[in-house]
Design a protein around this motif. Structure first.
Motif, short mmCIF file in Angstrom:
data_model
loop_
_atom_site.label_atom_id
_atom_site.label_comp_id
_atom_site.label_asym_id
_atom_site.label_seq_id
_atom_site.Cartn_x
_atom_site.Cartn_y
_atom_site.Cartn_z
N THR A 195 -13.91 -40.79 19.02
CA THR A 195 -14.87 -40.59 17.92
C THR A 195 -16.30 -40.65 18.44
OG1 THR A 195 -13.31 -41.59 16.35
CG2 THR A 195 -15.62 -41.45 15.68
N GLU A 196 -16.56 -41.62 19.32
CA GLU A 196 -17.91 -41.74 19.89
C GLU A 196 -18.25 -40.53 20.74
OE1 GLU A 196 -20.55 -44.69 22.81
OE2 GLU A 196 -18.51 -45.25 22.22
N LEU A 197 -17.29 -40.04 21.53
CA LEU A 197 -17.53 -38.88 22.38
C LEU A 197 -17.85 -37.64 21.55
CD1 LEU A 197 -17.57 -37.36 25.04
CD2 LEU A 197 -15.07 -37.20 24.92
N VAL A 198 -17.05 -37.42 20.51
CA VAL A 198 -17.29 -36.26 19.63
C VAL A 198 -18.67 -36.36 18.99
CG1 VAL A 198 -16.53 -35.09 17.53
CG2 VAL A 198 -14.84 -35.85 19.21
N SER A 199 -19.06 -37.57 18.59
CA SER A 199 -20.37 -37.76 17.98
C SER A 199 -21.49 -37.45 18.95
CB SER A 199 -20.49 -39.21 17.48
OG SER A 199 -21.79 -39.46 16.97
N GLU A 200 -21.35 -37.89 20.22
CA GLU A 200 -22.37 -37.62 21.23
C GLU A 200 -22.45 -36.12 21.51
OE1 GLU A 200 -24.59 -39.55 22.61
OE2 GLU A 200 -23.89 -41.33 21.55
N CYS A 201 -21.31 -35.46 21.57
CA CYS A 201 -21.29 -34.00 21.79
C CYS A 201 -22.00 -33.28 20.66
CB CYS A 201 -19.85 -33.50 21.90
SG CYS A 201 -18.98 -34.00 23.40
N ALA A 202 -21.71 -33.69 19.42
CA ALA A 202 -22.31 -33.03 18.25
C ALA A 202 -23.82 -33.22 18.24
CB ALA A 202 -21.69 -33.58 16.97
N LYS A 203 -24.28 -34.43 18.61
CA LYS A 203 -25.73 -34.69 18.62
C LYS A 203 -26.43 -33.82 19.66
CE LYS A 203 -25.57 -39.19 19.15
NZ LYS A 203 -26.05 -40.58 19.33
N TYR A 204 -25.80 -33.64 20.81
CA TYR A 204 -26.43 -32.85 21.86
C TYR A 204 -26.39 -31.36 21.55
CZ TYR A 204 -27.47 -30.79 26.38
OH TYR A 204 -28.02 -30.03 27.38
N VAL A 205 -25.24 -30.91 21.05
CA VAL A 205 -25.06 -29.47 20.82
C VAL A 205 -25.88 -28.99 19.64
CG1 VAL A 205 -23.38 -27.74 20.12
CG2 VAL A 205 -22.79 -29.40 21.89
N ASN A 206 -25.76 -29.68 18.50
CA ASN A 206 -26.52 -29.33 17.29
C ASN A 206 -26.48 -27.84 16.98
OD1 ASN A 206 -28.10 -29.87 15.06
ND2 ASN A 206 -30.03 -29.65 16.19
N ASN A 207 -25.27 -27.29 16.94
CA ASN A 207 -25.04 -25.87 16.59
C ASN A 207 -25.65 -24.89 17.58
OD1 ASN A 207 -23.51 -26.39 14.34
ND2 ASN A 207 -25.22 -26.29 12.92
N ASP A 208 -25.92 -25.31 18.81
CA ASP A 208 -26.48 -24.43 19.84
C ASP A 208 -25.34 -23.96 20.74
OD1 ASP A 208 -27.59 -23.51 22.32
OD2 ASP A 208 -29.51 -24.40 21.73
N ALA A 209 -25.04 -22.66 20.72
CA ALA A 209 -23.90 -22.14 21.47
C ALA A 209 -24.06 -22.33 22.97
CB ALA A 209 -23.71 -20.65 21.16
N THR A 210 -25.29 -22.20 23.46
CA THR A 210 -25.53 -22.38 24.88
C THR A 210 -25.24 -23.82 25.30
OG1 THR A 210 -27.23 -20.65 24.86
CG2 THR A 210 -27.25 -22.18 26.72
N LYS A 211 -25.65 -24.78 24.45
CA LYS A 211 -25.39 -26.19 24.75
C LYS A 211 -23.90 -26.49 24.65
CE LYS A 211 -29.88 -28.19 23.52
NZ LYS A 211 -30.58 -29.18 22.67
#
Length: 248
Positions: A195-211
């Motif tokens: 859950t923590e990993l998915v949350s960190e990924c979502a915060k970094y990506v923020n709907n950015d396909a390149t990220k």
């Protein structure tokens, strides 16, 4: 049929604001249509007619590429550039059509791709460039954004779709929701580290396909395909969390 220079005058479809408007030139050589976007259709009248005839045949035959690549953050699939090309090339070649994609770097590290559709009889359509800025200003980031731009341009111009249609939710910033797994029968609960990993990924990506692509590549240090769902041990989850935090 027209004679002389009129046979070769391009049709400018869209906005010509990037060009110095010289009435004498445009009156004699260019047909201007509409005022939004910018495309250029070039070739003799006969070549244009032949190209559009073959395009109609191509569109009747081409199929959508298979969405066989995983997007681990949205739990969806998409068709990578290679799959799109493998799908459209044989049908385009059959009807004398081909695609040229011209990548370049603009000021500020912005990537740009211009796509040209050509035909065996000499006509071609030059489409507006598609641009995007990489998340990180390095060669890997630029390569990722160029690939992304090529894929999206190609899907549109080739008349195929290689993305899951989410009814515009991603573009509108609506987060995808998924039904929670039933736990009554098994009593199983999600790993809090996952859950923590998915949350960190979502915060970094923020709907950015390149990220998203950047995170996927980074997580391959933990799991072969970079898919969060394939991580099994707590030690690997902790390592993955540190990797994603290090990207910020």
């Amino acid at each position: 049929m027209t004679d002389g220079a009129d046979m070769y005058k391009p049709i400018i479809v869209g906005d010509n604001s990037n060009f110095e408007f010289v009435p004498e030139y445009f009156d004699e050589n260019v047909d201007v249509i509409s005022d939004e976007g910018y495309s250029e259709i070039n070739g003799t009248d006969e070549a244009r007619a032949s190209m559009f005839s073959d395009l109609a045949k191509y569109y009747c035959e081409v199929t959508n590429p298979e969405n066989n690549a995983d997007n681990p953050f949205f739990k969806s699939k998409y068709a990578p550039l290679s799959e799109v090309l493998n799908t459209i090339r044989p049908v385009m070649g059959k009807y004398g059509l081909s695609i040229i994609q011209i990548p370049k770097t603009l000021e500020g590290g912005v990537g740009s791709v211009q796509t040209v559709l050509t035909h065996k009889d000499g006509a071609y359509i030059s489409f507006p460039p598609l641009t995007g800025k990489p998340a990180k200003a390095d060669i890997q980031g630029l390569g990722a954004v160029i690939t992304y731009l090529r894929r999206f341009s190609l899907n549109a111009i080739a008349g195929v779709t290689g993305e899951v249609d989410d009814d515009g939710n991603t573009a509108a910033g609506v987060k995808k929701t998924t039904a929670k797994k039933a736990t009554a029968k098994t009593g199983a609960k999600d790993n809090p580290l996952k859950t923590e990993l998915v949350s960190e990924c979502a915060k970094y990506v923020n709907n950015d396909a390149t990220k998203r692509k950047e995170v996927t590549e980074a997580l391959k240090a933990v799991t072969p395909n970079g898919n969060v769902n394939n991580i099994k041990t707590d030690a690997d989850f902790k390592k993955a969390i540190d990797i994603v935090k290090g990207l910020s």
